[in-house]
Each structure stands twice: as C-alpha cells, then as structure tokens.
Design an enzyme around this catalytic site. Structure first.
Site, mmCIF file in Angstrom:
data_model
loop_
_atom_site.group_PDB
_atom_site.id
_atom_site.type_symbol
_atom_site.label_atom_id
_atom_site.label_comp_id
_atom_site.label_asym_id
_atom_site.label_seq_id
_atom_site.Cartn_x
_atom_site.Cartn_y
_atom_site.Cartn_z
ATOM 1 N N ASP A 14 0.900 -1.187 -0.090
ATOM 2 C CA ASP A 14 0.001 0.014 0.069
ATOM 3 C C ASP A 14 0.972 1.333 -0.130
ATOM 4 O O ASP A 14 1.610 1.454 0.844
ATOM 5 C CB ASP A 14 -0.917 -0.045 1.088
ATOM 6 C CG ASP A 14 -1.847 -1.189 1.179
ATOM 7 O OD1 ASP A 14 -1.368 -2.437 0.858
ATOM 8 O OD2 ASP A 14 -2.778 -1.146 1.832
ATOM 9 N N ASN A 81 -9.587 -1.039 -0.868
ATOM 10 C CA ASN A 81 -10.846 -0.538 -0.371
ATOM 11 C C ASN A 81 -10.953 0.808 -0.572
ATOM 12 O O ASN A 81 -11.836 1.405 -0.798
ATOM 13 C CB ASN A 81 -11.160 -1.090 0.891
ATOM 14 C CG ASN A 81 -9.924 -0.796 2.066
ATOM 15 O OD1 ASN A 81 -8.912 -0.714 1.762
ATOM 16 N ND2 ASN A 81 -10.261 -0.386 3.250
ATOM 17 N N HIS A 82 -9.640 1.569 -0.227
ATOM 18 C CA HIS A 82 -9.620 3.271 -0.271
ATOM 19 C C HIS A 82 -10.091 3.384 -1.887
ATOM 20 O O HIS A 82 -10.534 4.454 -2.199
ATOM 21 C CB HIS A 82 -8.412 3.526 0.041
ATOM 22 C CG HIS A 82 -8.170 3.574 1.565
ATOM 23 N ND1 HIS A 82 -8.426 4.870 2.514
ATOM 24 C CD2 HIS A 82 -8.008 2.484 2.520
ATOM 25 C CE1 HIS A 82 -8.312 4.319 3.685
ATOM 26 N NE2 HIS A 82 -8.025 3.080 3.845
ATOM 27 N N HIS A 213 -6.538 -7.423 -2.564
ATOM 28 C CA HIS A 213 -6.003 -6.440 -1.742
ATOM 29 C C HIS A 213 -6.186 -7.036 -0.337
ATOM 30 O O HIS A 213 -5.120 -6.737 0.408
ATOM 31 C CB HIS A 213 -6.793 -5.284 -1.724
ATOM 32 C CG HIS A 213 -6.446 -4.187 -0.863
ATOM 33 N ND1 HIS A 213 -5.381 -3.423 -1.016
ATOM 34 C CD2 HIS A 213 -7.363 -3.574 0.176
ATOM 35 C CE1 HIS A 213 -5.425 -2.712 0.071
ATOM 36 N NE2 HIS A 213 -6.319 -2.654 0.809
ATOM 37 N N LYS A 238 -20.186 -3.772 0.902
ATOM 38 C CA LYS A 238 -18.703 -4.113 1.269
ATOM 39 C C LYS A 238 -18.277 -5.408 0.924
ATOM 40 O O LYS A 238 -18.882 -6.329 1.141
ATOM 41 C CB LYS A 238 -19.286 -4.081 2.905
ATOM 42 C CG LYS A 238 -17.843 -4.102 3.631
ATOM 43 C CD LYS A 238 -17.956 -3.998 5.368
ATOM 44 C CE LYS A 238 -16.824 -4.152 6.036
ATOM 45 N NZ LYS A 238 -16.085 -5.219 5.940
ATOM 46 N N ARG A 245 -10.979 -8.568 7.293
ATOM 47 C CA ARG A 245 -9.682 -8.595 8.124
ATOM 48 C C ARG A 245 -9.569 -9.914 8.555
ATOM 49 O O ARG A 245 -8.826 -10.751 7.902
ATOM 50 C CB ARG A 245 -9.998 -7.781 9.699
ATOM 51 C CG ARG A 245 -10.123 -6.051 9.352
ATOM 52 C CD ARG A 245 -8.687 -5.503 8.600
ATOM 53 N NE ARG A 245 -8.872 -4.164 8.754
ATOM 54 C CZ ARG A 245 -7.985 -3.559 8.108
ATOM 55 N NH1 ARG A 245 -6.683 -4.181 7.760
ATOM 56 N NH2 ARG A 245 -7.912 -2.255 7.705
ATOM 57 N N HIS A 266 -3.238 -4.237 2.749
ATOM 58 C CA HIS A 266 -4.403 -3.938 3.468
ATOM 59 C C HIS A 266 -4.180 -4.100 4.973
ATOM 60 O O HIS A 266 -4.638 -3.244 5.629
ATOM 61 C CB HIS A 266 -5.390 -4.660 3.030
ATOM 62 C CG HIS A 266 -6.794 -4.539 3.701
ATOM 63 N ND1 HIS A 266 -7.495 -3.355 3.755
ATOM 64 C CD2 HIS A 266 -7.670 -5.399 4.708
ATOM 65 C CE1 HIS A 266 -8.383 -3.464 4.332
ATOM 66 N NE2 HIS A 266 -8.613 -4.604 5.086
#
Length: 309
Positions: A14, A81-82, A213, A238, A245, A266
């Site tokens: 990342d 996700n960002h 990711h 989502k 996680r 991530h």
C-alpha cells in the site's frame, strides 16, 4: 536442459498517497534487481494508492506513466478498499450488473449514516455506499485512539487536498483529470498467475498466484469468490476481499491442495507465513516504510533501504 529462468514478480504494498516513498522504493528496486530482469518484470501493485499521505494525484501520475517508461514490464493495479471508495465517489465504478441502483446497498448500513457523516452533496443519489462514506465526516470519539474523529472514516482529506479541494467537496469530480478517472475505473479486483516460482527452505516451487487487496474468505467457495471479483460486481455494499480482516487473513483450505500464493496488502503489517504474503509495512503512516516483495527470492525491498553504490 535446465529450466528457463523464472520471470521476476514484484509485489508492492500500500502506497497511500506517499509519492516520495514510491519514488524511493522504485529507485531501490531498480538498483537491487538486474536490469534485464527489471525490464521484463511483472509488477503487481496491491492497492490503496490514495488517502492518508499528501500526494495521491502524483501517485496516480506515476502509475499512469509506467507503461510508457517501462514498455516491456507488465503492470497490474489491484483495487484497494480506499481506491474503490474513491472511484465510488467519482462515480466511475461499473454499474450493478442486474440494473439495480447503488442506493439499495445503503440500507444494510444505514444505522451508521449519522455517525459516519455520509456525503449528501451533489450527486450522492447515484453513489455507491463506500463513496458516500469516503467523502463523509465522522462524528464522535474514537475509543481505539483516544481522540475525536477527524474527517472521513477513510482519512480521505489529503486526497481531496491533493486535487486542490477540501474534504467533502463535490468539486473533486471536476478536479480529478480524466486519465486518473480512467485509471480508477480500470482497476482489477483480483489478479491470477498460473506459474510463479518461489524459493522456500532452499527449494524452488512452482505455484499459482492470486493477488487480492485483503484476501479471500476462508468459508466460501474459492471459484465463486474469484468469479465475483473478476466480474467486479458492485451490487455488494462491502466487499470482503477488499476490506475484510480476520475472515480473509489465511489461505482457504481448498487452495492448500495445490501450492497457491495469496499476496495482499491492506492489513497494516508485513507478514509472511508459508505462501501467505501480506505486504503492508507502511500502513499509511508517514514514519513507516513502503515495502515490496520479490519472487522467487522472497527478498523484501523498502523505500528506506540505503543501498551501496
């Protein structure tokens, strides 16, 4: 005859808007890897290119220029996700395949709307849930950090500012150039390679590689997960493979029958356990390095490495 030399694979964790770190890491990779191998490398960026750091716009410029600067390399840009949320705000995500509207995905999480301060400005009606959350403004106290929330749940403020507009401004849609929008629209959610070599305990193994990711869910059929990710099905509000996680930490049992590398970012740490590779040493923090892993050697390269001339 000996086997041909395996292609170099470089997986980069990342970046989170840290352009200088990205430049330094790239320079260190170029210095570390023999030029002939670097020129033809498969380079997989593991997602989360925006937010937290100050220069998302420059990071995307860097990525967009790579194919012309290194025409013999193959570059893969996985959606984090960002980045997914950034694309959602800009409304460049693929539409739901069944013709439904993004707003139908809001319902499952609507109890969080006030606390997370979801975006309600121009264009919000046609926006994916994560785009609204990304541009929102959190309210209340962050117990984990002992401070009041500041800005978006995604910490997207620096991304807005890198394009010259404040957090939550609908003007970001006009400020982001078309080539950046195309980059975000074209990101893949998963990438597969059928034959990647990796050196483990002095032995070279031929493996399948899956880059995603966050990871794959342990308790769901892998084939169905991969089909969903390849289709980029935006009906889901989502996406666990991009934002999960604990449920995506390990390699699903069914993939252990044939050697399969799962490489992700991530998770805010560098974790290598067998063929499960998590490359996110930076965790979006200015004081942490951005790291990459090289295959087959499993060598870690960081932006902070000081290399001998």
């Amino acid at each position: 005859m000996s086997d041909p030399k395996p292609r170099l694979v470089c997986c980069i964790g990342d970046v989170h808007g840290f352009h200088t770190k990205l430049q330094n890491l790239w320079s260190n990779l170029e210095s570390t890897i023999p030029s002939s191998d670097f020129a033809t490398a498969l380079v997989i960026f593991l997602g989360d290119y925006c937010d937290r750091g100050p220069d998302t716009n420059k990071v995307l410029d860097f990525f967009i220029a790579l194919p012309s600067r290194y025409p013999r390399q193959k570059h893969v840009f996985i959606a984090g996700n960002h980045d997914f949320a950034f694309a959602g705000f800009l409304r460049v995500l693929p539409p739901p395949p069944d013709g439904s509207e993004f707003r139908e995905g809001w319902k499952e999480f609507e109890d969080n709307e006030e606390r997370e301060g979801w975006f309600k400005g121009e264009g919000y009606e046609g926006m994916h849930l994560q785009g609204r959350r990304w541009a929102g403004s959190m309210k209340g106290f962050n117990k984990a950090k002992g401070t009041e929330y500041q800005g978006s749940v995604y910490k997207a403020g620096p991304t807005f500012e890198s394009y010259g507009v404040p957090l939550g401004s609908a003007d970001l849609v006009k400020a982001v150039p078309d080539d950046h929008k195309k980059f975000l629209a074209d990101m893949v959610w998963v990438h597969e390679e059928d034959d990647v070599c990796v050196e483990i305990e002095g032995e070279t193994k031929h493996c399948k590689l899956i880059a995603v990711h966050a990871g794959l869910e342990e308790d769901k059929d892998v084939k169905q997960q991969l089909e969903f990710l390849k289709a980029r099905d935006t009906r889901v509000p989502k996406i666990e493979a991009l934002s999960g996680r604990k449920d995506v930490w390990n390699i699903p049992e069914e993939l252990k029958k044939t050697p399969t590398i799962i490489v992700s970012g991530h998770h805010g740490k560098l974790h290598i356990e067998g063929l499960r590779l998590i490359i996110d040493e930076g965790n979006g923090k200015a004081e942490n390095p951005v790291a990459a892993i090289l295959l087959p050697s499993m060598k870690i390269v960081r932006d902070t490495d000081v290399l001998a001339n």
